[in-house]
Every structure is written in C-alpha cells, then in structure tokens.
Scaffold this active site. Structure first.
Site, mmCIF file in Angstrom:
data_model
loop_
_atom_site.group_PDB
_atom_site.id
_atom_site.type_symbol
_atom_site.label_atom_id
_atom_site.label_comp_id
_atom_site.label_asym_id
_atom_site.label_seq_id
_atom_site.Cartn_x
_atom_site.Cartn_y
_atom_site.Cartn_z
ATOM 1 N N LYS A 196 36.003 24.329 16.828
ATOM 2 C CA LYS A 196 37.141 23.490 17.228
ATOM 3 C C LYS A 196 36.811 22.567 18.402
ATOM 4 O O LYS A 196 37.452 21.537 18.585
ATOM 5 C CB LYS A 196 38.347 24.364 17.592
ATOM 6 C CG LYS A 196 38.968 25.057 16.391
ATOM 7 C CD LYS A 196 40.231 25.818 16.778
ATOM 8 C CE LYS A 196 40.831 26.510 15.558
ATOM 9 N NZ LYS A 196 42.087 27.188 15.864
ATOM 10 N N ASP A 243 47.955 23.450 15.642
ATOM 11 C CA ASP A 243 48.346 24.840 15.942
ATOM 12 C C ASP A 243 49.618 24.898 16.794
ATOM 13 O O ASP A 243 50.583 25.584 16.448
ATOM 14 C CB ASP A 243 47.222 25.566 16.695
ATOM 15 C CG ASP A 243 46.158 26.111 15.755
ATOM 16 O OD1 ASP A 243 46.462 26.336 14.574
ATOM 17 O OD2 ASP A 243 45.014 26.296 16.214
HETATM 18 N N1 LIG Z 1 49.752 32.039 13.669
HETATM 19 C C1 LIG Z 1 48.876 31.038 13.779
HETATM 20 O O1 LIG Z 1 49.025 29.962 13.197
HETATM 21 C C2 LIG Z 1 47.690 31.212 14.668
HETATM 22 C C3 LIG Z 1 46.936 30.092 15.055
HETATM 23 C C4 LIG Z 1 45.835 30.304 15.889
HETATM 24 C C5 LIG Z 1 45.507 31.601 16.282
HETATM 25 N N2 LIG Z 1 46.264 32.649 15.871
HETATM 26 C C6 LIG Z 1 45.956 34.020 16.300
HETATM 27 O O2 LIG Z 1 45.989 34.030 17.696
HETATM 28 C C7 LIG Z 1 45.090 35.023 18.186
HETATM 29 C C8 LIG Z 1 44.299 34.418 19.348
HETATM 30 O O3 LIG Z 1 43.462 33.386 18.834
HETATM 31 P P1 LIG Z 1 42.608 32.478 19.810
HETATM 32 O O4 LIG Z 1 41.986 31.423 18.982
HETATM 33 O O5 LIG Z 1 43.409 32.088 20.989
HETATM 34 O O6 LIG Z 1 41.475 33.515 20.268
HETATM 35 P P2 LIG Z 1 40.584 33.448 21.604
HETATM 36 O O7 LIG Z 1 40.341 32.034 22.012
HETATM 37 O O8 LIG Z 1 39.434 34.352 21.332
HETATM 38 O O9 LIG Z 1 41.528 34.121 22.746
HETATM 39 C C9 LIG Z 1 41.895 35.482 22.668
HETATM 40 C C10 LIG Z 1 42.893 35.790 23.778
HETATM 41 O O10 LIG Z 1 43.307 37.146 23.636
HETATM 42 C C11 LIG Z 1 43.013 37.858 24.852
HETATM 43 N N3 LIG Z 1 42.649 39.237 24.489
HETATM 44 C C12 LIG Z 1 41.908 39.636 23.429
HETATM 45 N N4 LIG Z 1 41.803 40.979 23.427
HETATM 46 C C13 LIG Z 1 42.493 41.439 24.498
HETATM 47 C C14 LIG Z 1 42.744 42.734 25.042
HETATM 48 N N5 LIG Z 1 42.274 43.836 24.445
HETATM 49 N N6 LIG Z 1 43.506 42.831 26.165
HETATM 50 C C15 LIG Z 1 44.009 41.718 26.766
HETATM 51 N N7 LIG Z 1 43.784 40.461 26.313
HETATM 52 C C16 LIG Z 1 43.033 40.325 25.197
HETATM 53 C C17 LIG Z 1 41.879 37.098 25.474
HETATM 54 O O11 LIG Z 1 41.808 37.377 26.876
HETATM 55 P P3 LIG Z 1 40.463 37.014 27.722
HETATM 56 O O12 LIG Z 1 40.535 35.541 28.039
HETATM 57 O O13 LIG Z 1 40.585 37.877 28.920
HETATM 58 O O14 LIG Z 1 39.302 37.361 26.836
HETATM 59 C C18 LIG Z 1 42.320 35.647 25.186
HETATM 60 O O15 LIG Z 1 43.331 35.245 26.061
HETATM 61 C C19 LIG Z 1 44.218 35.441 16.995
HETATM 62 O O16 LIG Z 1 44.597 36.734 16.589
HETATM 63 C C20 LIG Z 1 44.551 34.461 15.907
HETATM 64 O O17 LIG Z 1 44.571 35.063 14.631
HETATM 65 C C21 LIG Z 1 47.349 32.484 15.071
#
Ligand SMILES: NC(=O)c1ccc[n+]([C@@H]2O[C@H](COP(=O)([O-])OP(=O)(O)OC[C@H]3O[C@@H](n4cnc5c(N)ncnc54)[C@H](OP(=O)(O)O)[C@@H]3O)[C@@H](O)[C@H]2O)c1
Length: 287
Positions: A73, A109
């Site tokens: 991305k 998104d």
């Molecule tokens: N519904 C939709 O259309 C849509 C669209 C996009 C994404 N999503 C979903 O959104 C989620 C996040 O995606 P992303 O792209 O933002 O991922 P990302 O960039 O990898 O970010 C993950 C986030 O989750 C936090 N995190 C992960 N595990 C954790 C834990 N055990 N305890 C506390 N914080 C934790 C991370 O904190 P740190 O910064 O401390 O690592 C970070 O803030 C995914 O599950 C994805 O499937 C959904």
C-alpha cells in the site's frame, strides 16, 4: 458465432503477498456478474521486488485498475501518476484507477468506514469525539477520513507509543481535528465526552476469535457507538460485550463491503450493488 465477436474483458484485481486468502474477488465478481458487466477481478500474488514490474504489466495489459494489500500500500506510491489528497495524507493507496493513460492512487478504506457509519448506523460524524484503538494502516485511513469529515477530537490509543504518537502528529498537522495520544499501559477507560469507540487493531480476527482489545468494558455505556474493523467474524467478542453493556455497535463487514463498493464505482462508473456484494461476502464467511 456472432458477426463481430469480442472476447475481451476489462481487468481489475489485487496485488499482494500473501494474497491467497483475500476474499475481495468474491464480492467484486458478484457485482460485475449481477450487472452483466464483462469485467474480471484477478487475485494476483506479487512476490517482493516485483511490484514495479507488476505495475508495468498492469499498464501494458490496459487493466482498468488494481487493489493493493499487504505489503504494497505504501510502495505503490512511486509507480503512480497522481494520488488523491486523502491518500497523500495517509501515505497509503489501496485502490488504483485509470484515467486515460494515467494511474491515480486512492484510498477507500477510511471512506468505506464513513459510508458504513452513515448508511448502516445512520450516524453523523460532525463534532464528535472518537477514540481509536490501534495506529496501523486501518487506523490511519479511518482517522484521516473521520478528521476530514468533521470529527472534532480524535484520541489514539496504541500498544506501540511511537506509532501512535506519529499518527497523532499527522492528524494535527494535516487535518482540522484535534488529536491526542493515550498510552496503552493499562486497559483503556473510555474518557468522558467520547461518542464513538473503534477497535482498529487486528485483535479478534479469525482464527483468534476470542481475542478482545484491552478496554475496560465497564466504561462502555449506552451513550457509545462501538465499532470494529474486524470483518471475519463480524460479530466479534468486543462487539458482543459492548452490546451487552447497552452500546450501539457497527461491525467491520460493512466497512469491507463499502470500501469495495467505492473501488467498484471508481473503476466502472456505475453505482455498486452493495446488497449483492454484502451477501456474497456473508456466504463466503459463513455468516
Ligand atoms: N473491515 C475492513 O474493511 C478492513 C480494512 C482494513 C483492515 N481491516 C482489518 O483491520 C485490522 C488492522 O489492519 P492494519 O492494516 O491496520 O494492520 P497493521 O498496520 O498491522 O496494524 C495493526 C494494529 O493492531 C495493533 N495490534 C496488533 N496486535 C495487537 C495486540 N496483541 N495488542 C495490542 N495491539 C495490537 C498494532 O499495534 P502496534 O502498532 O503496537 O503493533 C497496530 O496498531 C486487520 O485485522 C484487518 O483485517 C479491516
């Protein structure tokens, strides 16, 4: 055989790695087929180091556009001719569309989440105080769009302070909203005056369905709208416990459908058949 057969199709798809489990093809193809459009959505594994060649291939084959998922991305920005103002602020593109020979980067998104807020929850964002757990790609896209759409105050709580504070700096510098960082040292107690609580972390995503973000659930009340980005399963443990405390809830399936619907509209110019797209995803997730 018809007189002047044309077997060509308009091509779109997704580049990612890993990408095999990305379900977007199911909802986009259902939408194309429902409207009788000769379009095809391809799920394409692009190995690290090959994104530039893949983008040249997209141009060479006259593809109409592409979605980008992990890990492309941000890298894709170098191969585009222009970037929409919101995607430029986020520094991330999840959808590329074609305008003649030019490739334009967009990010659907956060816009998908806003449309789900408006259309599924009938919720107005103007002047609201919103707290977001997480500061990754999803949180970044959602908070930039919420801030541009009129949210007054955005509070970011993230496990890694550096990432959280960086998002707060970005929101304060580039949008009209006020943003603050809240450390995640202990379970988050929702501050007074908060209207919306969002889980934008990956906690709760299949197969870790019992996971719940570190929130003091006793501080959730019927005054809150509680949202989750997790689309599979949509009714996460976080949303179930929030509903049990009287809160209204909004699941991540709507956001997933609407971010795809907006991409569909950017590519084809037709209104997206949102119900068809949602039903296709629900079948896929076994909802
Ligand atoms: N519904 C939709 O259309 C849509 C669209 C996009 C994404 N999503 C979903 O959104 C989620 C996040 O995606 P992303 O792209 O933002 O991922 P990302 O960039 O990898 O970010 C993950 C986030 O989750 C936090 N995190 C992960 N595990 C954790 C834990 N055990 N305890 C506390 N914080 C934790 C991370 O904190 P740190 O910064 O401390 O690592 C970070 O803030 C995914 O599950 C994805 O499937 C959904």
């Amino acid at each position: 055989m018809s007189e002047n057969p044309d077997y060509t199709e308009s091509l779109v798809g997704v580049f990612g790695h890993p990408v095999a489990e990305n379900p977007t093809c199911v909802m986009q193809q259902a939408a194309f087929d429902h409207l009788g459009l000769r379009w095809r959505y391809l799920t394409i594994e692009v190995l690290p180091g090959n994104l530039e060649a893949a983008m040249q291939g997209l141009r060479a084959m006259g593809m109409q556009g592409i979605n980008l998922t992990i890990p492309y991305k941000v890298e894709v920005l170098r191969y585009l001719d222009d970037i929409s103002p919101d995607a430029r602020i986020m520094g991330a593109v999840n959808t590329v569309r074609r305008e003649g020979d030019r490739l334009i980067g967009e990010n659907t998104d956060g816009k998908g989440f806003i449309r789900s807020l408006r259309e599924d929850a009938n919720y107005a964002i103007d002047g609201r105080q919103i707290i977001v757990m997480g500061a990754g790609g999803a949180a970044r896209a959602m908070t930039v769009e919420l801030a541009l759409a009129g949210a007054a105050r955005i509070l970011i709580c993230n496990r890694s302070p550096a990432r959280g504070e960086e998002l707060v700096r970005l929101l304060n510098a580039e949008t009209p909203a006020e943003a603050f960082f809240i450390p995640a040292d202990e379970p988050l107690t929702i501050p007074k005056g908060t209207d919306v609580v969002i889980n934008a972390t990956s906690i709760g995503l299949y197969p870790d369905v019992t996971g719940i973000p570190p929130v003091n659930m006793a501080s959730i009340t019927d005054a809150h709208l509680v949202c989750d980005v997790i689309p599979n399963p949509p009714n996460t443990r976080f949303l179930q416990e929030a509903a049990a405390r009287g809160a209204r809830t909004l699941d991540g399936l709507g956001m997933l459908v609407y971010q795809g619907a907006i991409a569909f509209e950017l590519w084809t110019g037709y209104p997206a058949p949102v119900d068809v797209m949602k039903a296709a995803l629900e079948r896929e997730f076994g909802v």
